[in-house]
Design an enzyme around this catalytic site. Structure first.
Site, PDB file in Angstrom:
ATOM      1  N   HIS A 186       0.832  -1.204   0.000  1.00 33.24           N
ATOM      2  CA  HIS A 186       0.000   0.000   0.000  1.00 33.24           C
ATOM      3  C   HIS A 186       0.868   1.256   0.000  1.00 33.24           C
ATOM      4  CE1 HIS A 186       0.921   0.741   4.229  1.00 33.24           C
ATOM      5  NE2 HIS A 186       0.455  -0.461   4.574  1.00 33.24           N
TER       6      HIS A 186
ATOM      7  N   CYS B 213       3.432  -4.770   6.578  1.00 32.27           N
ATOM      8  CA  CYS B 213       3.118  -4.601   5.154  1.00 32.27           C
ATOM      9  C   CYS B 213       4.356  -4.170   4.374  1.00 32.27           C
ATOM     10  CB  CYS B 213       2.020  -3.559   4.977  1.00 32.27           C
ATOM     11  SG  CYS B 213       0.457  -3.982   5.796  1.00 32.27           S
TER      12      CYS B 213
END
Length: 422
Positions: free
Chosen positions: A152, A160
């Site tokens: 992202h 992430c």
């Protein structure tokens, strides 16, 4: 004088071209973009595709290398081989090298994942996001847990792979166009580092070495074929490009009778010989030395100046290569003892005399060279303490695409037959 100026301009142009071929920073201002989900790839990127003989909507594959902090987009050419079309510097990833094991460990996933249109999230709080698909069948079979592990924007990570908003805008567009062109799943390959002989030797003392050896078999298959490998899981292990003889794959059950296609086996054997020579050379180079893998805090310290003048959420983590260091084995052992309050056990170094000795291939495993691990055999026993976990896979995002029924298996020519014709 005019010739000197022209020469300087030519050299500058060459340097810039070389830089763009290896790394795309993509730091464009995205604040004016009204339709981020449908924003097209740039004319320059489309021209590069045409130059590489790629269709705009051709399939893609994503590769991630933690230590180098790189995310690559590979795209199919008209001959069905994949070539790299873009590479980005990852802005932030959390934890250290090694796979994600449990919810809350701040580790970013490592392994092979299938991304579908349902993994695309256009309404992410982090500009745009693509779910990595963790946990996959391998992760679930080995009791690993975690949710919402993404690629992202926003440059802030807690498990992430976080990019800048401009970078994820383009990555999202690559995936969107591939799905529009009919690609059912995009393969994501997440590695701790580029799995060269030198890197495998440098990290030979890591507790994750056996896991990384298994990933390396898939890495090698792609290096040889330049096509995403067919990935399956059995006996709680990954297996790659295996032909079965009437059986089926079950992540926790015994592997079926399987074999590597002969043409691929020969190619892997040739690749392995070159690798073995490089491995033997690296063993001598790093004799008596060990690599210290830095913590997330140590990586952040290297790039602390990047946060100045930015919002608090902006949290680049820096490169493991810059924050880590080579140490003498005795110093490394003492440091690990101090950190863990236990006496560390270093993985014995393979004698140089045997580093290039090829291991025999059996019908149920690919040729394996030094530093790799054999594909699961039918006699492998589950690791002690491992239990199968019923961890749900990431749910589809209904806002991204209309619900789709599972597609019928495509009747396509097996990749090894296609490859063997060349």
């Amino acid at each position: 004088m005019r010739l000197i100026h022209l020469a300087l301009l030519a050299c500058t142009a060459f340097a810039l071209t070389s830089c763009n071929d290896t790394l795309d920073t993509v730091e464009a201002d995205v604040s004016h973009i009204k339709n981020k989900v449908g924003h097209p790839l740039s004319p320059a990127r489309l021209a590069e595709m045409q130059k590489k003989d790629m269709e705009r909507n051709a399939p893609i594959m994503i590769r991630i290398f933690k230590e180098e902090g790189a995310l690559e987009i590979w795209k199919a050419k008209r001959d069905n081989r994949f070539d790299k079309i873009a590479e980005y510097q990852i802005c932030a990833w959390s934890g250290k090298l090694g796979p994600k094991v449990k919810e809350g460990d701040r580790q970013a996933p490592e392994g092979f994942y299938n991304l579908t249109p349902g993994h695309m999230n256009p309404n992410s709080s982090y500009y745009l996001a693509i779910n990595t698909g963790f946990p996959n069948r391998y992760d679930q079979a080995n009791g690993r847990s975690g949710t919402n592990l993404m690629i992202h924007g926003a440059c802030s990570s807690s498990g992430c792979y976080s990019m800048t908003d401009a970078q994820v805008l383009e990555i999202y567009a690559f995936a969107r166009d591939a799905f529009t062109g009919g690609q059912k799943t995009i393969q994501l390959q997440a590695f701790p580092f580029r799995m060269t002989a030198e890197n495998m030797v440098r990290h030979r003392h890591s507790e994750n070495l056996d896991f990384w050896k298994m990933l390396k078999v898939g890495y090698d298959n792609f290096e040889v074929t330049k096509r995403p490998p067919e990935v399956n899981v059995c006996e709680k292990k990954y297996v790659f490009n295996q032909q079965t003889e009437g059986g089926s794959f079950n992540a926790s059950a015994q592997c079926p009778a399987m074999s590597t296609p002969p043409a691929l086996a020969n190619a892997l054997a040739g690749y392995g010989k070159t690798y073995d020579l490089a491995y033997e050379k690296a063993v001598k180079k790093y004799d008596g030395m060990a690599w210290y893998d830095p913590s997330e805090a140590e990586r952040k310290a290297v790039v602390a100046d990047k946060r100045k003048g930015r919002e608090a959420a902006y949290a680049p983590t820096g490169s493991s290569l810059k924050a880590g260091k080579l140490m003498k084995e005795a110093e490394f052992a003492a440091l690990m003892d101090k950190k863990n309050h236990v006496t560390p056990v270093l993985t014995p170094q393979a004698p140089a005399a045997t580093a290039s000795t090829p291991r025999p291939a059996t019908p149920q495993q690919s040729p394996v060279s030094t530093g790799q691990t054999a594909i699961a055999s039918n006699t492998t026993q589950p690791a002690a303490g491992m239990t199968t976990a019923s961890v749900p896979v990431p749910s589809m995002n209904p806002l991204a695409f209309a619900p789709q029924q599972a597609p019928e298996p495509e009747k396509k020519k097996p990749f090894w037959k296609l490859w063997a014709t060349e």
